[in-house]
Design an enzyme around this catalytic site. Sequence first.
Site: not given
Ligand code: DGL
Length: 265
Positions: A10-11, A73-74, A152, A184, A186
Amino acid sequence: MDDRPIGVFDSGIGGLTVVSALSSALPNENILYVGDTARVPYGNKSPQRIKQYSREITEWLIQQNCKIIVVACNTVSSMAIHYLQSHFYLPIVGVINPGVNFAINITKNKNIGVLGTQGTISSNAYGKKLLSKVPDIKIISKACPLFVPLVEEGLVEGEIPLSVAGFYLKELQSSDIDTVILGCTHYPLLKKVIGSFLGKNITLVDSGNAIARSVAYELNSHKLISTANKGEIQCFVTDDPKYFDTLASRFLHKSIIEAKHIDLS
Ligand code: DGL
C-alpha cells in the site's frame, strides 16, 4: 502446497486493514507487507507516478520470493492494476473487482455509492467496473480526501470526523443508495462514523474483506495454499519505521514483527 509468503503493499499504513482481513481469512499464510511511507499519499499523484512506484514495490516483493501480490491500495488498483498484471508473471490481485462483486451481490435497488481518494474517484475505476457488470446501475461517487489524515490522526470517532462526514456525504444521505463501497484502505476505520451519518439502511462494503475472499480463491486455483505456515506478518517501510510502528496497532489488532526500513530507489 506452497509456503512462500503473500506480498501485500500500500502507499502507507492503511493497507494493514487488508492484512488484517487476509490474516483472519488465511491464518496459515505468512505475509510480507510493504508500506511506501516515504512517498505517501498516492491519492493525489499522477497515473505515471503510481505505475512507477507500484512496479518498484512489486519487483522488490518478487525478489523476496512472494507467490502472489495483493495490491491493498485502491489508488494503485484503480490506476495501475492492468499495467502490473501485464508486466509480471505471478497472480496480482487488486481491490476494485472484489469490492464491486461484493457490492453487486448486496444491493437490492442497484443504487451504489463509492467513496475514495481523489485519484480513485477521478479514474472512475469503480464506476466503470460496476457498469460493465450491471449496465443499469446508478452510482454516486465522492472523493473524501480529509478522511485519510483523520484516520492517521486517530480521529475516528466524535464531533470532528462526524462533521467531515457530513461535509462529504450529504448528497449520498439524501439519495436512494442502499450500498456504499469504502474504496480506500483507511475508510474501514471510519465505518462507525460513516454508518451513523448514512443510517442503518445502507450497507458499507469494506474492500479488505472482499479482497480476502478473492485471494483465497486465487491461491486455491493456482495450488498456492500453505498449510504449514504460522501466519507471520513482516512489515517493511520506505521511511522511518518508528511512525509506522506507532500507528500500526490502530489498523491491525495483532502483534507484528517490528517494521524494517527498505530502500527502493
Ligand atoms: N492507500 C490509499 C488508497 O487506498 C489511501 C492513502 C493515499 O492516498 O495514499 O487509496
